[in-house]
Design an enzyme around this catalytic site. Sequence first.
Site, PDB file in Angstrom:
ATOM      1  N   PRO A  96       0.771  -0.668  -0.204  1.00  0.00           N
ATOM      2  CG  PRO A  96       0.153  -1.075   2.129  1.00  0.00           C
ATOM      3  CD  PRO A  96       0.504  -1.697   1.352  1.00  0.00           C
ATOM      4  N   GLY A 152       2.396   3.485  -4.735  1.00  0.00           N
ATOM      5  CA  GLY A 152       2.904   3.912  -5.919  1.00  0.00           C
ATOM      6  C   GLY A 152       2.796   2.622  -7.155  1.00  0.00           C
ATOM      7  CG  LEU A 153       3.755  -0.626  -6.676  1.00  0.00           C
ATOM      8  CD1 LEU A 153       4.130  -2.097  -6.062  1.00  0.00           C
ATOM      9  CD2 LEU A 153       4.231  -0.399  -7.845  1.00  0.00           C
ATOM     10  N   GLY A 154      -0.810   1.501  -7.138  1.00  0.00           N
ATOM     11  CA  GLY A 154      -1.854   1.308  -7.477  1.00  0.00           C
ATOM     12  C   GLY A 154      -2.400   0.438  -6.870  1.00  0.00           C
ATOM     13  CB  SER A 155      -2.653  -0.428  -2.950  1.00  0.00           C
ATOM     14  OG  SER A 155      -2.257   0.355  -2.462  1.00  0.00           O
ATOM     15  CB  SER A 156      -6.063   3.321  -3.426  1.00  0.00           C
ATOM     16  OG  SER A 156      -5.784   4.234  -4.839  1.00  0.00           O
ATOM     17  CB  ALA A 157      -6.534   1.774  -8.903  1.00  0.00           C
ATOM     18  CG  ASP A 195      -3.264   5.079 -10.600  1.00  0.00           C
ATOM     19  OD1 ASP A 195      -2.751   5.754 -11.869  1.00  0.00           O
ATOM     20  OD2 ASP A 195      -2.928   5.719  -9.452  1.00  0.00           O
TER      21      ASP A 195
HETATM   22  C1  MEV Z   1      -0.920   8.106  -9.576  1.00  0.00           C
HETATM   23  O1  MEV Z   1      -0.887   7.315  -9.679  1.00  0.00           O
HETATM   24  C2  MEV Z   1      -0.311   9.050 -11.319  1.00  0.00           C
HETATM   25  C3  MEV Z   1      -0.502  10.542 -10.798  1.00  0.00           C
HETATM   26  O2  MEV Z   1      -0.358  10.960 -12.099  1.00  0.00           O
HETATM   27  C4  MEV Z   1      -1.309  10.834 -10.353  1.00  0.00           C
HETATM   28  C5  MEV Z   1      -2.353  10.571 -11.535  1.00  0.00           C
HETATM   29  O3  MEV Z   1      -2.684  10.446 -11.871  1.00  0.00           O
HETATM   30  O4  MEV Z   1      -4.400  10.414 -11.231  1.00  0.00           O
HETATM   31  C6  MEV Z   1       0.678  10.994 -10.109  1.00  0.00           C
END
Ligand code: MEV
Length: 323
Positions: free
Chosen positions: A101, A104-109, A148
Site C-alpha cells: 500500500p 505507487g503500485l495502484g493499490s487503492s485503484a 490507475d
Molecule cells: C498516480 O498513480 C499517478 C498520478 O499521475 C496521479 C493521477 O494520475 O491521478 C501522479
Amino acid sequence: MELRLHPRAQAHGKTIVLGEHSVVHGYPALAAGLPGGVTLTASPRPDPRQPSTLRIPAWGIDLELRVESEHPVARAALEVLGHCDGPLTGWAIAAQSTLLPGAGLGSSAALTVALARLALGPHADVGAVVEASLAGERIFHGEPSGLDSQVAARGGLLRFVRGQEPTPIPLSEPLPLLIVPSGVERRTAVQVAQVRARVERLPALGRPLLEVLGRSVDEGIETLRASKGPHDRARLGEIMQVAHGVLAALGVSCAALDALCSTALRHGALGAKLTGAGGGGCVLVLPGDDPRPIIDAFTQQGHAPISFVLHGSSPSTASPTLP
Ligand code: MEV
C-alpha cells in the site's frame, strides 16, 4: 430485489512507464498492469442488517463499513458499493493483496475496481467499473486522472488521456523491467498538489516541463512499437532518464528515489525513473541484457526488487510473483 455481492473479484496493480503527473493536466500517459493485484471474496453475514466488514490482512486493515466511519478505506468502500447500488450491510469482504500500500503500485485503484466488480459482477462493462472505482479513488486522492483505475480494470499496456478511452499498446518484443520499492510512503494527493502549486507559481517553466513529460509518452510508445533489440531499448532508457529528470524538476523525486536510480544506472541499467506519484514509493528500472548485477546491488542494499516482463496489450506476467 435482493441486493447481493458476487463471491469473488480481482483487479491489477499498475506501474506508470511514462507520463505520471502530466496525465493529471491532460497529457497522455503510458502505464502497465501488474500481474499481481487485489483479489476480493465476499460472503453473506448471518444477519443482513449487520454492518459489512472489510479485512485486508496484508495492509493491516480490519474494518466495519459504517456510514459514520472516518477511515478512508471504509468511506471509499461504501462509496464504491453505493455507486453500484450494491448492498451496504450484511457482507464479509476479505482481500488478498500482492501490492504494497502507498507505494505507487495502484493499490487503492485495485481495491476499488475489485469492489466495483464484487457489486457489478465479472461481466460488467469496464467503463462502469472504472466510474465506480473513481467514486472511491476521489476519497483517497482528490481528483485522480483515472489512469490507475483504467489499468487496474483492464491490465495490459495502455496509453491513456484523461476523459478518453485508453488505447492498448502492442509490443514488438517482451520487455523485462524491475520495480524497486524505496520503503518511503507518501500520499498521491499531496504530490499532485505540489506539482500543481509549482506549475502555478512558475507557469513559464512548469508548463513546458509537463509538455515534455507528455511528449516522452509518445516518444516512448514509438520506440517500444519499433523495438528490435538493444539499440531501441537504450533509447527507451534515455527517455526514462529524461522523464525522471523532469519529474525531479517538478519537485516529486526525493533522495531515496534518486539513490535507487543511481544504483540501477551504476550497475548497467539502461534507464531508471520514479513511477507513480513520487516523493517515495517505487522506481522503475529498465535493465540491460543482464539484470543480475542490478538485482544483486539492490538486494545487498536491503531492497527487494520485483522482476516482471511486459507483454504489450495482453496482461503482463511476472517472475518472481509480486510480494
Ligand atoms: C498516480 O498513480 C499517478 C498520478 O499521475 C496521479 C493521477 O494520475 O491521478 C501522479
